[in-house]
Design a protein around this motif. Structure first.
Motif, PDB file in Angstrom:
ATOM      1  N   GLN A 234     -71.486  -5.629  98.098  1.00  0.00           N
ATOM      2  CA  GLN A 234     -71.014  -6.951  98.489  1.00  0.00           C
ATOM      3  C   GLN A 234     -70.158  -6.905  99.744  1.00  0.00           C
ATOM      4  N   GLU A 235     -69.343  -5.859  99.899  1.00  0.00           N
ATOM      5  CA  GLU A 235     -68.500  -5.778 101.090  1.00  0.00           C
ATOM      6  C   GLU A 235     -69.341  -5.575 102.353  1.00  0.00           C
ATOM      7  N   THR A 236     -70.457  -4.900 102.214  1.00  0.00           N
ATOM      8  CA  THR A 236     -71.368  -4.744 103.350  1.00  0.00           C
ATOM      9  C   THR A 236     -72.032  -6.073 103.677  1.00  0.00           C
ATOM     10  N   LEU A 237     -72.464  -6.778 102.640  1.00  0.00           N
ATOM     11  CA  LEU A 237     -73.116  -8.079 102.855  1.00  0.00           C
ATOM     12  C   LEU A 237     -72.149  -9.113 103.422  1.00  0.00           C
ATOM     13  N   PHE A 238     -70.868  -8.971 103.131  1.00  0.00           N
ATOM     14  CA  PHE A 238     -69.876  -9.912 103.663  1.00  0.00           C
ATOM     15  C   PHE A 238     -69.839  -9.826 105.191  1.00  0.00           C
ATOM     16  N   ASP A 239     -69.879  -8.583 105.725  1.00  0.00           N
ATOM     17  CA  ASP A 239     -69.841  -8.396 107.179  1.00  0.00           C
ATOM     18  C   ASP A 239     -71.225  -8.496 107.815  1.00  0.00           C
ATOM     19  N   TYR A 240     -72.252  -8.115 107.063  1.00  0.00           N
ATOM     20  CA  TYR A 240     -73.621  -8.104 107.595  1.00  0.00           C
ATOM     21  C   TYR A 240     -74.552  -8.768 106.570  1.00  0.00           C
ATOM     22  N   PRO A 241     -74.521 -10.094 106.488  1.00  0.00           N
ATOM     23  CA  PRO A 241     -75.246 -10.805 105.424  1.00  0.00           C
ATOM     24  C   PRO A 241     -76.765 -10.653 105.467  1.00  0.00           C
ATOM     25  N   HIS A 242     -77.313 -10.261 106.605  1.00  0.00           N
ATOM     26  CA  HIS A 242     -78.772 -10.153 106.732  1.00  0.00           C
ATOM     27  C   HIS A 242     -79.266  -8.703 106.746  1.00  0.00           C
ATOM     28  N   VAL A 243     -78.407  -7.779 106.366  1.00  0.00           N
ATOM     29  CA  VAL A 243     -78.757  -6.365 106.500  1.00  0.00           C
ATOM     30  C   VAL A 243     -79.943  -5.969 105.615  1.00  0.00           C
ATOM     31  N   ARG A 244     -80.057  -6.566 104.429  1.00  0.00           N
ATOM     32  CA  ARG A 244     -81.201  -6.233 103.557  1.00  0.00           C
ATOM     33  C   ARG A 244     -82.508  -6.623 104.231  1.00  0.00           C
ATOM     34  N   LEU A 245     -82.558  -7.836 104.736  1.00  0.00           N
ATOM     35  CA  LEU A 245     -83.773  -8.316 105.392  1.00  0.00           C
ATOM     36  C   LEU A 245     -84.066  -7.516 106.658  1.00  0.00           C
ATOM     37  N   GLU A 246     -83.043  -7.251 107.452  1.00  0.00           N
ATOM     38  CA  GLU A 246     -83.240  -6.554 108.715  1.00  0.00           C
ATOM     39  C   GLU A 246     -83.768  -5.135 108.501  1.00  0.00           C
ATOM     40  N   LEU A 247     -83.139  -4.388 107.613  1.00  0.00           N
ATOM     41  CA  LEU A 247     -83.593  -3.020 107.367  1.00  0.00           C
ATOM     42  C   LEU A 247     -84.941  -3.002 106.654  1.00  0.00           C
ATOM     43  N   GLY A 248     -85.120  -3.909 105.699  1.00  0.00           N
ATOM     44  CA  GLY A 248     -86.408  -3.981 105.004  1.00  0.00           C
ATOM     45  C   GLY A 248     -87.553  -4.280 105.949  1.00  0.00           C
ATOM     46  N   THR A 249     -87.307  -5.160 106.926  1.00  0.00           N
ATOM     47  CA  THR A 249     -88.336  -5.497 107.905  1.00  0.00           C
ATOM     48  C   THR A 249     -88.653  -4.314 108.804  1.00  0.00           C
ATOM     49  N   HIS A 250     -87.630  -3.613 109.274  1.00  0.00           N
ATOM     50  CA  HIS A 250     -87.847  -2.449 110.133  1.00  0.00           C
ATOM     51  C   HIS A 250     -88.622  -1.351 109.398  1.00  0.00           C
TER      52      HIS A 250
END
Length: 219
Positions: A67-83
């Protein structure tokens, strides 16, 4: 007579010059035999796939983040999953990947931090789920916040639903850690922030994707 003598002198010199060149070439070749092959040209090592069963399968990439990662980078799951998905489509034969936007939309609507591999497999009829759990994610250098040095550390596992949907087989792969820049942090700026994040994502995605196909790496 002088011109004839000059021509005769040049004729005598030409074989000597040719012989000298051949001798030098022979010495150079002989010296190269004493030099390790690594110094004579580019050498690569063949690396077999860590998991070679993804080809031809219906699969999804799921990224988990705290959650602390998503707070600063809310789109990180989508961004890394897409890459990661883009690399897998490019390198793994006939793999059929669920669009990362659909995976992220499902997670968002489920109001959970991440969906389980079983949920994703059931929702999208997947035979395989590549599950990437972020253990560490940062873009700024924690020891110097005014500088940028991305670090992405993650575990990678594959859930195989191909044979038995009720009891999937779990394959734990080696963890992945990406650091960019590798040698020295960059001073923070809006331009540098974009560059560092983009490069780190691409390097990380390559490191994850290459687990699923035979490849070469430089020695």
């Amino acid at each position: 007579m002088k011109s004839t003598g000059r021509l005769f002198e040049l004729a005598l010199r030409k074989p000597v010059a040719i012989g000298l060149c051949l001798a030098i070439a022979h010495l150079l070749v002989g010296c190269n035999l004493l030099i390790p092959l690594a110094f004579l040209g580019e050498h690569k090592e063949k690396v077999p796939a860590e998991f070679a069963k993804l080809a031809g399968k219906q699969a999804a990439v799921v990224v988990w983040a705290a959650q602390e990662t998503l707070f600063d980078y809310p789109h990180v799951r989508l961004e890394l999953g897409t890459h990661i998905g883009d690399r897998l489509r490019e390198k793994v034969d006939s793999v059929r990947l669920v669009d990362s936007r659909k995976v992220e939309d499902y997670i968002q609507r489920s109001l959970s931090n991440a969906a389980s591999p079983e949920e994703i497999a059931g929702k999208f009829s997947c035979e395989m789920v590549v599950y990437v759990e972020l253990l560490e994610f940062q873009i700024r250098d924690p020891e110097a916040p005014d500088y940028l040095r991305a670090r992405i550390h993650a575990s990678v596992a594959v859930y195989d639903f191909h044979e038995d949907n009720a009891q999937p087989k779990r394959f734990e792969l080696r963890e992945v850690e990406t650091v960019y820049p590798a040698s020295q942090a960059l001073l923070f700026s809006s331009t540098n922030a974009v560059v560092v994040r983009k490069q780190a994502y691409e390097l990380f995605a390559d490191s994850v994707a290459c687990k699923f196909y035979d490849h070469e790496k430089e020695l």
